[in-house]
Design a protein around this motif. Structure first.
Motif, short mmCIF file in Angstrom:
data_model
loop_
_atom_site.label_atom_id
_atom_site.label_comp_id
_atom_site.label_asym_id
_atom_site.label_seq_id
_atom_site.Cartn_x
_atom_site.Cartn_y
_atom_site.Cartn_z
N PRO A 197 0.83 -1.21 0.00
CA PRO A 197 0.00 0.00 0.00
C PRO A 197 0.87 1.27 0.00
CG PRO A 197 -0.78 -1.57 1.64
CD PRO A 197 0.52 -2.09 1.14
N GLU A 198 0.33 2.32 -0.55
CA GLU A 198 1.09 3.56 -0.65
C GLU A 198 1.44 4.12 0.73
OE1 GLU A 198 0.76 8.02 -2.68
OE2 GLU A 198 -0.85 6.55 -2.92
N TRP A 199 0.52 4.02 1.68
CA TRP A 199 0.78 4.55 3.01
C TRP A 199 1.93 3.81 3.70
CZ3 TRP A 199 0.57 1.42 7.27
CH2 TRP A 199 -0.11 0.21 7.14
N LEU A 200 2.02 2.48 3.45
CA LEU A 200 3.08 1.71 4.05
C LEU A 200 4.43 2.10 3.45
CD1 LEU A 200 3.98 -0.51 5.96
CD2 LEU A 200 3.49 -2.19 4.17
N ILE A 215 5.20 5.03 2.30
CA ILE A 215 5.55 6.34 2.87
C ILE A 215 6.11 6.18 4.28
CG2 ILE A 215 4.61 8.55 3.63
CD1 ILE A 215 2.63 8.40 1.32
N VAL A 216 5.50 5.28 5.06
CA VAL A 216 5.99 5.04 6.43
C VAL A 216 7.41 4.50 6.40
CG1 VAL A 216 5.68 3.62 8.48
CG2 VAL A 216 3.71 4.74 7.43
N CYS A 228 9.81 7.26 5.54
CA CYS A 228 9.98 8.18 6.67
C CYS A 228 10.89 7.59 7.74
CB CYS A 228 8.62 8.54 7.27
SG CYS A 228 7.60 9.60 6.22
#
Length: 359
Positions: free
Chosen positions: A21-24, A26-27, A30
């Motif tokens: 997933p895109e959010w993963l 990004i995490v 980061c």
């Protein structure tokens, strides 16, 4: 010149191409960036501690640390280990919460400012259209940590040191900010990446004519005071206040103040290289195409670090050359001379931009 943004873009595409997933993604990015920032922060702090010790020894015709490791290179690691194993002591009568919070405020402000610096072509973590304004705002958080450290320690010497530091840093922030605004007026932007790209043909200290040179001199003086460096090291005057606002700190809490002091030296030097010396941009001379091509072969991080180390050398030079001034002399110099001169220089730069009196 090689664009490091290609590597970061390729890594981002690799993460997203794995089906996560895109959010993963990004995490994960980061977390990796956070670890790299902390690693760079630690390495730079250790380097600067040894850098100043060797320069101090050179100025005083000494050798400096030589016993631990080749040429004393491992001395800073021995000091770091010593700080890490020391006990954290919180004395009676202190405000325990604020006492423990203060060093984290100082270190957080320093880390965030470090992330704003353009390390190279495509190597910048935080890049907003008001990047310089954000840096100035974050730098003010460190003052709060110092004031809290002095007040919460419940010690008259720490309180005096904190009040001195607060008065000094808040006062000299005005001249520091005016010098930066002077260059922003000349460039017409507060975007950090745009400030660097605007210096592709020639650095601002050369293009900005006399006001840019004046702003550079004022910035270096104000940055020396802003980082509590000699001859403006009144908050830590050993013969008066022992160690100033961090007298009661021990262990890693003292280490945070110690590291932040040296990293702030690098940060103000990095901002000076960004605003006046082109940041990571090589030295380009109009019409010298062969020379400019050779300069482009030097990696952009080398340019940025070399400029920052040079400015740091000048600030360290101040400390080991000039005697410590009195607190009234320091504040009078800012409010009576440096700030009015900065305002006049800002007006002069505005006139130069309005009438085109620059290169």
């Amino acid at each position: 010149m090689f664009d490091f943004g290609k590597w970061t873009s390729a890594f981002n595409s690799f993460l997203l191409g794995t089906g996560m997933p895109e959010w993963l993604g990004i995490v994960i990015e980061c977390v990796i960036i956070g670890v790299l920032v902390l690693l760079v922060y630690t390495v730079l702090a250790l380097f600067y501690i040894l850098y100043e010790r060797k320069l101090c020894a050179w100025f005083q015709c000494r050798l400096g640390p030589m016993r631990v490791g080749k040429w004393g290179l491992l001395q800073v690691f021995a000091d770091m280990f010593k700080i890490l194993v020391k006990e954290l002591i919180c004395l009676k009568g202190t405000d325990r919460f604020l006492f423990k919070l203060a060093p984290y405020l100082v270190i957080t402000s320093s880390v965030v400012m470090l992330a704003c610096l353009p390390w190279g072509n495509g190597l910048q973590i935080i890049d907003w259209n008001i990047g310089i304004f954000f840096v100035l705002a974050v730098s003010s958080v460190g003052v709060l940590g110092i004031l809290l450290a002095g007040w919460s320690s419940n010690n008259k010497y720490t309180l005096i040191g904190a009040m001195r530091s607060g008065a000094q840093m808040i006062s000299y922030e005005i001249s520091l900010g005016l010098s930066i605004i002077t260059i922003c007026v000349f460039a017409g932007t507060m975007d950090i990446s745009a400030l660097v790209s605007e210096q592709n043909s020639m650095w601002f200290i050369f293009r900005g004519h006399v006001p840019a040179i004046i702003a550079f001199i004022i910035y270096v003086i104000a940055a020396t005071a802003e980082t509590n460096r000699g001859p403006f090291d009144l908050p830590e005057a050993e013969h008066e206040l022992t160690a100033g606002y961090h007298t009661e700190y021990s262990g890693i809490h003292f280490g945070f103040f110690y590291l932040a002091e040296y990293l702030n030296l690098f940060i103000v030097s990095g901002i000076a290289s960004l605003m006046f010396l082109g940041g990571w941009m090589p030295l380009h001379i109009p019409g010298w195409d062969g020379f400019n091509m050779v300069m482009d072969y030097i990696p952009s991080p080398v340019w940025f670090l070399a400029k920052a180390f040079f400015i740091s050398y000048v600030i360290i030079w101040f400390k080991w050359t000039f005697p410590r001034v009195r607190i009234d002399q320091m504040l009078a110099f800012e409010w009576k001379y440096l700030m009015p001169f900065s305002l006049a220089n800002l007006l002069l730069m505005t006139l130069c931009v309005a009438f085109g009196w620059h290169f």
